[in-house]
Write an enzyme that holds these catalytic residues in place. Structure first.
Site, PDB file in Angstrom:
ATOM      1  N   MET A 135       0.835  -1.202   0.000  1.00 55.86           N
ATOM      2  CA  MET A 135       0.000   0.000   0.000  1.00 55.86           C
ATOM      3  C   MET A 135       0.871   1.255   0.000  1.00 55.86           C
ATOM      4  O   MET A 135       0.380   2.354   0.291  1.00 55.86           O
ATOM      5  CB  MET A 135      -0.947  -0.010   1.197  1.00 55.86           C
ATOM      6  N   HIS A 160       9.092  -3.494   3.695  1.00 56.61           N
ATOM      7  CA  HIS A 160       8.814  -3.689   2.266  1.00 56.61           C
ATOM      8  C   HIS A 160      10.105  -3.987   1.487  1.00 56.61           C
ATOM      9  O   HIS A 160      10.116  -4.851   0.603  1.00 56.61           O
ATOM     10  CB  HIS A 160       8.174  -2.433   1.662  1.00 56.61           C
ATOM     11  N   LYS A 183       4.750 -10.319   9.282  1.00 59.52           N
ATOM     12  CA  LYS A 183       4.166  -9.265  10.129  1.00 59.52           C
ATOM     13  C   LYS A 183       2.634  -9.334  10.111  1.00 59.52           C
ATOM     14  O   LYS A 183       1.975  -9.122  11.125  1.00 59.52           O
ATOM     15  CB  LYS A 183       4.669  -7.910   9.616  1.00 59.52           C
ATOM     16  N   ASP A 184       2.060  -9.590   8.925  1.00 57.57           N
ATOM     17  CA  ASP A 184       0.600  -9.696   8.795  1.00 57.57           C
ATOM     18  C   ASP A 184       0.252 -11.179   8.630  1.00 57.57           C
ATOM     19  O   ASP A 184      -0.150 -11.629   7.553  1.00 57.57           O
ATOM     20  CB  ASP A 184       0.130  -8.866   7.607  1.00 57.57           C
ATOM     21  N   HIS A 227       8.902   1.107   3.519  1.00 54.53           N
ATOM     22  CA  HIS A 227       9.863   1.120   4.625  1.00 54.53           C
ATOM     23  C   HIS A 227      10.701  -0.155   4.565  1.00 54.53           C
ATOM     24  O   HIS A 227      10.572  -0.967   3.621  1.00 54.53           O
ATOM     25  CB  HIS A 227       9.130   1.258   5.961  1.00 54.53           C
ATOM     26  N   GLY A 248       4.743 -10.457   4.044  1.00 52.13           N
ATOM     27  CA  GLY A 248       5.460 -10.413   5.312  1.00 52.13           C
ATOM     28  C   GLY A 248       4.740 -11.206   6.397  1.00 52.13           C
ATOM     29  O   GLY A 248       3.515 -11.182   6.490  1.00 52.13           O
ATOM     30  N   VAL A 292      10.482  -7.350   9.893  1.00 46.86           N
ATOM     31  CA  VAL A 292      11.583  -6.424  10.156  1.00 46.86           C
ATOM     32  C   VAL A 292      11.177  -5.534  11.329  1.00 46.86           C
ATOM     33  O   VAL A 292      10.049  -5.026  11.357  1.00 46.86           O
ATOM     34  CB  VAL A 292      11.884  -5.571   8.904  1.00 46.86           C
ATOM     35  N   ARG A 300       2.127   2.672   9.600  1.00 47.77           N
ATOM     36  CA  ARG A 300       1.299   3.365  10.592  1.00 47.77           C
ATOM     37  C   ARG A 300       2.114   3.883  11.775  1.00 47.77           C
ATOM     38  O   ARG A 300       1.597   4.688  12.550  1.00 47.77           O
ATOM     39  CB  ARG A 300       0.177   2.442  11.082  1.00 47.77           C
ATOM     40  N   SER A 356       6.256  -0.391  10.477  1.00 51.02           N
ATOM     41  CA  SER A 356       4.932  -0.300   9.858  1.00 51.02           C
ATOM     42  C   SER A 356       4.712   1.112   9.328  1.00 51.02           C
ATOM     43  O   SER A 356       5.194   2.089   9.921  1.00 51.02           O
ATOM     44  CB  SER A 356       3.848  -0.617  10.902  1.00 51.02           C
TER      45      SER A 356
HETATM   46  P1  AMP Z   1       1.359  -3.040   3.471  1.00 51.14           P
HETATM   47  O1  AMP Z   1       1.934  -1.983   2.595  1.00 51.14           O
HETATM   48  O2  AMP Z   1       1.279  -2.655   4.910  1.00 51.14           O
HETATM   49  O3  AMP Z   1       0.066  -3.609   2.923  1.00 51.14           O
HETATM   50  O4  AMP Z   1       2.382  -4.255   3.440  1.00 51.14           O
HETATM   51  C1  AMP Z   1       2.797  -4.832   2.232  1.00 51.14           C
HETATM   52  C2  AMP Z   1       3.567  -6.086   2.530  1.00 51.14           C
HETATM   53  O5  AMP Z   1       4.696  -5.769   3.348  1.00 51.14           O
HETATM   54  C3  AMP Z   1       2.746  -7.119   3.303  1.00 51.14           C
HETATM   55  O6  AMP Z   1       3.057  -8.402   2.802  1.00 51.14           O
HETATM   56  C4  AMP Z   1       3.239  -6.958   4.716  1.00 51.14           C
HETATM   57  O7  AMP Z   1       3.115  -8.120   5.493  1.00 51.14           O
HETATM   58  C5  AMP Z   1       4.700  -6.619   4.478  1.00 51.14           C
HETATM   59  N1  AMP Z   1       5.255  -5.930   5.645  1.00 51.14           N
HETATM   60  C6  AMP Z   1       4.766  -4.826   6.253  1.00 51.14           C
HETATM   61  N2  AMP Z   1       5.520  -4.519   7.332  1.00 51.14           N
HETATM   62  C7  AMP Z   1       6.489  -5.455   7.415  1.00 51.14           C
HETATM   63  C8  AMP Z   1       7.572  -5.705   8.311  1.00 51.14           C
HETATM   64  N3  AMP Z   1       7.815  -4.907   9.363  1.00 51.14           N
HETATM   65  N4  AMP Z   1       8.358  -6.777   8.083  1.00 51.14           N
HETATM   66  C9  AMP Z   1       8.135  -7.596   7.023  1.00 51.14           C
HETATM   67  N5  AMP Z   1       7.134  -7.411   6.135  1.00 51.14           N
HETATM   68  C10 AMP Z   1       6.320  -6.367   6.325  1.00 51.14           C
END
Ligand code: AMP
Length: 280
Positions: free
Chosen positions: A32, A39, A151-152, A36, A149, A178, A189, A187
């Site tokens: 999204m 990603h 993380k989710d 960071h 990740g 991470v 957020r 994150s």
């Molecule tokens: P998002 O942009 O938050 O939807 O995350 C995109 C992808 O990055 C998803 O597969 C998340 O699980 C992964 N992701 C987000 N934060 C982390 C993190 N701290 N460590 C590893 N993967 C992450």
């Protein structure tokens, strides 16, 4: 390194077809944006394991509830493109909402059970929104490998189940979480947190670590372990707990601990919601 930005589905398909014609394996990292280190960890792995990596940047309205942070979700395409360029990404797909949803979709994907508890219980419709956009993105990019990740973890379990149930022709790859030096999961957020809130936030990771320690020590009483975890969370007055649960691989709460299990937590600090989890 240069990265190509495309906004249309047709152009993604053209570029991917070209890359394939040159014999590349296609890697894909859906995001999204507000990129960071979490990603870039996924991008680096994709670049290592495939010849050609695409990243999508799309704040998907379908996965946000009416009172959630869709409009204030951080967006910074310039910085994101720079980061992608530095991490071996060939193509960034950043569509407008109209490109992805010319009209409200009548077809959606619901992964029952796996998406029912935890975040599914507190964010009705969230995983339907996630699964629907991910199947669309997979159909658009048609990668060999897609990266998510840990993380989710519940999102990952939902996607894995959808890919298996619907015979999607892709390998799902999981990358470890991470963290900041104090344990807070990185994150998009986290940037909402005020300085005092940021100081309080690592209590979530410390709590998950405490649960993991108890499980490793041989503790088997779920309620007793959860109670100890909730007591630790309550030492931070800024924190409001949404859930702390111990689940099996299908994201079902367990009544007895038979490792491996996973502990997941969701907390609010002010107006920011944070999630994290650990395998025990
Ligand atoms: P998002 O942009 O938050 O939807 O995350 C995109 C992808 O990055 C998803 O597969 C998340 O699980 C992964 N992701 C987000 N934060 C982390 C993190 N701290 N460590 C590893 N993967 C992450």
């Amino acid at each position: 390194m240069s990265v190509t930005l495309v906004k249309t589905i047709a152009e993604v398909r053209d570029r991917v077809a070209q890359a394939r014609a040159f014999g590349n394996m296609i890697g894909f990292v859906p995001t999204m944006g507000a990129l960071h280190a979490g990603h870039t960890r996924l991008m680096d792995q994709a670049a290592r394991e495939t010849g050609w990596t695409a990243v999508s940047i799309f704040v998907n309205p379908l996965q946000f509830g009416p009172n959630e942070d869709f409009t204030r979700y951080p967006r910074n395409l310039e910085a994101d493109l720079e980061m992608c360029a530095k991490h071996g990404v060939e193509l960034v797909f950043a569509p407008d909402v109209e490109e992805m949803y010319p009209s409200k979709p009548l077809t959606t994907v619901d992964v029952a059970r796996v998406g029912e508890h935890l975040c599914g219980a507190y964010r009705p419709g969230h995983f339907q929104g996630v699964a629907t956009v991910v199947i669309k993105l997979l159909n658009i990019v048609q990668p060999d490998k897609v990266y998510f990740g840990e993380k989710d973890a519940q999102q990952l379990a939902v996607i894995r189940r959808m890919v298996a149930d619907l015979n999607v022709h892709v390998t799902v790859i999981e990358a470890p979480t991470v963290r900041e030096p104090d344990g807070l999961a990185v994150s998009s957020r986290n940037r909402y947190l005020q300085p005092e809130e940021r100081k309080a936030a690592p209590v979530l990771y410390r709590t998950l670590e405490l649960v993991r320690k108890r499980v490793k020590e041989g503790a088997r009483d779920v309620e007793a372990i959860k109670k100890e975890g909730l007591t630790l969370l309550s030492t931070e007055p800024l924190v409001r707990v949404e859930y702390l649960e111990i689940v099996d691989a299908q994201m079902q709460p367990v009544s007895e601990i038979i490792p491996p299990v996973r502990v997941l937590g969701a907390i609010w600090i002010g107006s920011t919601r944070l999630i994290d989890n650990l395998l025990c």
